[in-house]
Design a protein around this motif. Structure first.
Motif, PDB file in Angstrom:
ATOM      1  N   ILE A  92      50.633  82.056  44.335  1.00 10.60           N
ATOM      2  CA  ILE A  92      49.115  81.649  44.602  1.00 10.60           C
ATOM      3  C   ILE A  92      48.691  81.051  43.323  1.00 10.60           C
ATOM      4  O   ILE A  92      48.093  80.116  43.217  1.00 10.60           O
ATOM      5  CB  ILE A  92      48.509  82.861  45.019  1.00 10.60           C
ATOM      6  N   GLY A  93      48.982  81.613  42.004  1.00  7.35           N
ATOM      7  CA  GLY A  93      48.686  81.171  40.962  1.00  7.35           C
ATOM      8  C   GLY A  93      49.431  79.786  40.350  1.00  7.35           C
ATOM      9  O   GLY A  93      48.919  78.975  39.717  1.00  7.35           O
ATOM     10  N   VAL A  94      50.198  79.298  41.216  1.00  4.63           N
ATOM     11  CA  VAL A  94      50.866  77.978  41.226  1.00  4.63           C
ATOM     12  C   VAL A  94      50.474  76.985  42.388  1.00  4.63           C
ATOM     13  O   VAL A  94      50.314  75.657  42.216  1.00  4.63           O
ATOM     14  CB  VAL A  94      52.604  77.930  41.374  1.00  4.63           C
ATOM     15  N   ILE A  95      50.243  77.692  43.611  1.00  3.77           N
ATOM     16  CA  ILE A  95      50.087  76.772  44.663  1.00  3.77           C
ATOM     17  C   ILE A  95      48.784  75.991  44.554  1.00  3.77           C
ATOM     18  O   ILE A  95      48.657  74.460  44.646  1.00  3.77           O
ATOM     19  CB  ILE A  95      49.963  77.465  46.014  1.00  3.77           C
ATOM     20  N   PHE A  96      47.541  76.511  44.038  1.00  2.00           N
ATOM     21  CA  PHE A  96      46.283  75.899  43.885  1.00  2.00           C
ATOM     22  C   PHE A  96      46.380  74.779  42.985  1.00  2.00           C
ATOM     23  O   PHE A  96      45.876  73.714  43.097  1.00  2.00           O
ATOM     24  CB  PHE A  96      45.237  77.174  43.752  1.00  2.00           C
ATOM     25  N   PRO A  97      46.825  75.192  41.741  1.00  2.18           N
ATOM     26  CA  PRO A  97      46.600  74.289  40.775  1.00  2.18           C
ATOM     27  C   PRO A  97      47.761  72.823  41.111  1.00  2.18           C
ATOM     28  O   PRO A  97      47.402  71.790  40.886  1.00  2.18           O
ATOM     29  CB  PRO A  97      47.442  74.759  39.377  1.00  2.18           C
ATOM     30  N   PHE A  98      48.874  73.410  41.692  1.00  2.00           N
ATOM     31  CA  PHE A  98      49.648  72.087  42.469  1.00  2.00           C
ATOM     32  C   PHE A  98      48.874  71.362  43.313  1.00  2.00           C
ATOM     33  O   PHE A  98      48.881  70.004  43.238  1.00  2.00           O
ATOM     34  CB  PHE A  98      50.823  72.867  43.047  1.00  2.00           C
ATOM     35  N   SER A 208      56.976  73.135  38.836  1.00  2.00           N
ATOM     36  CA  SER A 208      56.259  74.133  39.339  1.00  2.00           C
ATOM     37  C   SER A 208      57.045  75.391  39.106  1.00  2.00           C
ATOM     38  O   SER A 208      56.584  76.529  39.064  1.00  2.00           O
ATOM     39  CB  SER A 208      55.734  74.046  40.812  1.00  2.00           C
ATOM     40  N   MET A 209      58.242  75.355  39.193  1.00  2.00           N
ATOM     41  CA  MET A 209      59.221  76.711  38.974  1.00  2.00           C
ATOM     42  C   MET A 209      59.060  77.214  37.536  1.00  2.00           C
ATOM     43  O   MET A 209      58.903  78.341  37.505  1.00  2.00           O
ATOM     44  CB  MET A 209      60.554  76.140  39.306  1.00  2.00           C
ATOM     45  N   SER A 210      58.978  76.240  36.511  1.00  2.00           N
ATOM     46  CA  SER A 210      58.492  76.500  35.304  1.00  2.00           C
ATOM     47  C   SER A 210      57.184  77.179  34.940  1.00  2.00           C
ATOM     48  O   SER A 210      56.865  78.194  34.577  1.00  2.00           O
ATOM     49  CB  SER A 210      58.923  75.316  34.223  1.00  2.00           C
ATOM     50  N   ASP A 211      56.427  76.537  35.730  1.00  2.00           N
ATOM     51  CA  ASP A 211      54.916  77.044  35.558  1.00  2.00           C
ATOM     52  C   ASP A 211      54.714  78.304  36.211  1.00  2.00           C
ATOM     53  O   ASP A 211      53.951  79.109  35.798  1.00  2.00           O
ATOM     54  CB  ASP A 211      54.142  75.815  36.433  1.00  2.00           C
ATOM     55  N   LEU A 271      66.057  78.602  38.286  1.00  2.00           N
ATOM     56  CA  LEU A 271      65.714  77.842  39.476  1.00  2.00           C
ATOM     57  C   LEU A 271      65.093  76.381  39.220  1.00  2.00           C
ATOM     58  O   LEU A 271      65.474  75.340  39.428  1.00  2.00           O
ATOM     59  CB  LEU A 271      64.951  78.497  40.650  1.00  2.00           C
ATOM     60  N   GLY A 272      64.279  76.449  38.076  1.00  2.00           N
ATOM     61  CA  GLY A 272      63.483  75.180  37.704  1.00  2.00           C
ATOM     62  C   GLY A 272      64.370  74.240  37.149  1.00  2.00           C
ATOM     63  O   GLY A 272      64.557  72.969  37.442  1.00  2.00           O
ATOM     64  N   ASP A 273      65.195  74.816  36.247  1.00  2.00           N
ATOM     65  CA  ASP A 273      66.326  73.896  35.755  1.00  2.00           C
ATOM     66  C   ASP A 273      67.356  73.319  36.453  1.00  2.00           C
ATOM     67  O   ASP A 273      67.903  72.263  36.438  1.00  2.00           O
ATOM     68  CB  ASP A 273      67.043  74.883  34.589  1.00  2.00           C
ATOM     69  N   ALA A 274      67.745  74.157  37.520  1.00  2.00           N
ATOM     70  CA  ALA A 274      68.902  73.736  38.541  1.00  2.00           C
ATOM     71  C   ALA A 274      68.257  72.611  39.210  1.00  2.00           C
ATOM     72  O   ALA A 274      68.950  71.665  39.803  1.00  2.00           O
ATOM     73  CB  ALA A 274      69.237  74.966  39.405  1.00  2.00           C
TER      74      ALA A 274
END
Length: 283
Positions: A92-98, A208-211, A271-274
């Motif tokens: 949730i902390g990523v979805i809204f900023p995204f 977003s994965m790193s975020d 996962l973000g790096d991949a």
């Protein structure tokens, strides 16, 4: 369908992940924590908030594999239930900023001019303050709690997505297919969201994965400071804070939730790096 027909698909997946170990490790860790969170009511051996003074501060044993805390609560059960809350915080902390950042960056990059200048000055103002200090200030104003944390993340975290999308939009709006879409009379909304945005969003998805790692660590830090999730709810940052007074005598209270935070953050990071390698995106 016969079993033989499914073999190539299975082999294909194995080859796909075999050539991408970072993707396999990251996806595997996230899948593990998702399954742990979904199965918490069945997997957890004890009630995560049930106190039992008779077994307080017990070291790891067969009855309590991760030991117990100063209230006699089972650490393993609290770690399992904490996975639910920490995954929720990260997502949730990523979805809204995204969503906010993607919308702002798309509009600013596409229209340019005064619209771009206004949005980018707002971004500069927010970036002038340290991220954690600004987030803590917003939470302090709104009051401690999970809702305040989500609002603070949405108000502060969108700027990075806006900058990423804006940079891509500035490049893509001059491309041949964008010019062709304008010449065909397509509406601005269609050009922005159907033609340009799908080609500009890959970098933001990878980021977003790193975020999510940053959000997870920020959520744990905020809970550690007493401004996030409130006791007795099982949350890894809260558990670390509760165990700091017993770090030399009951190390297991902080060790296991701390390791859980590290492992989940590592999963998001891998996962973000991949995904960045897979999509050809370099942060």
């Amino acid at each position: 369908m016969s079993i033989e027909a499914t073999v190539p698909t299975s082999l294909g997946w194995r080859r796909f992940f075999g050539r991408r170990p970072m993707l396999a490790v990251g996806a595997g860790l996230l899948l593990f924590f998702v399954l742990l969170a979904l199965g918490a009511p069945v997997i957890a051996p004890y009630d995560p908030i049930l106190q039992n003074a008779e077994v307080r501060l017990q070291a790891p044993s067969l009855l309590h594999p991760f030991g117990t805390d100063n209230f006699g609560r089972d650490i393993l059960s609290r770690v399992i239930w904490g996975a639910r809350l920490d995954l929720q915080m990260a997502l949730i902390g990523v979805i809204f900023p995204f969503l906010i950042g993607t919308t702002v960056g798309t509009i600013a990059g596409f229209f340019g001019g005064i619209v771009d200048a206004l949005f980018m000055r707002l971004v500069d103002i927010i970036l002038a303050f340290p991220f954690l200090v600004l987030m803590l200030s917003i939470i302090a104003i709104l009051g401690p709690g999970l809702g305040s944390f989500y609002i603070a993340m949405a108000l502060v975290g969108w700027v990075s997505y806006a900058r990423l999308i804006r940079a891509q939009m500035l490049v893509l709006k001059g491309s041949d297919y964008a010019v062709a879409a304008v010449s065909l009379g397509f509406s601005r909304r269609r050009i922005m969201f159907r033609h340009l945005l799908p080609n500009a969003i890959a970098g933001s998805i990878v980021f977003s994965m790193s975020d999510a790692t940053l959000v997870l660590l920020s959520g744990a830090a905020v809970s550690y400071l007493g401004l996030g999730v409130q006791p007795p709810i099982a949350e890894w940052g809260v558990m670390v804070a509760e165990g700091q007074s017993f770090i030399t005598t009951a190390w297991w209270i902080t060790l296991f939730p701390g390791l859980s935070i590290v492992c989940l953050a590592f999963g998001f990071s891998m996962l973000g790096d991949a995904l960045g390698e897979l999509l050809g995106v370099h942060e």
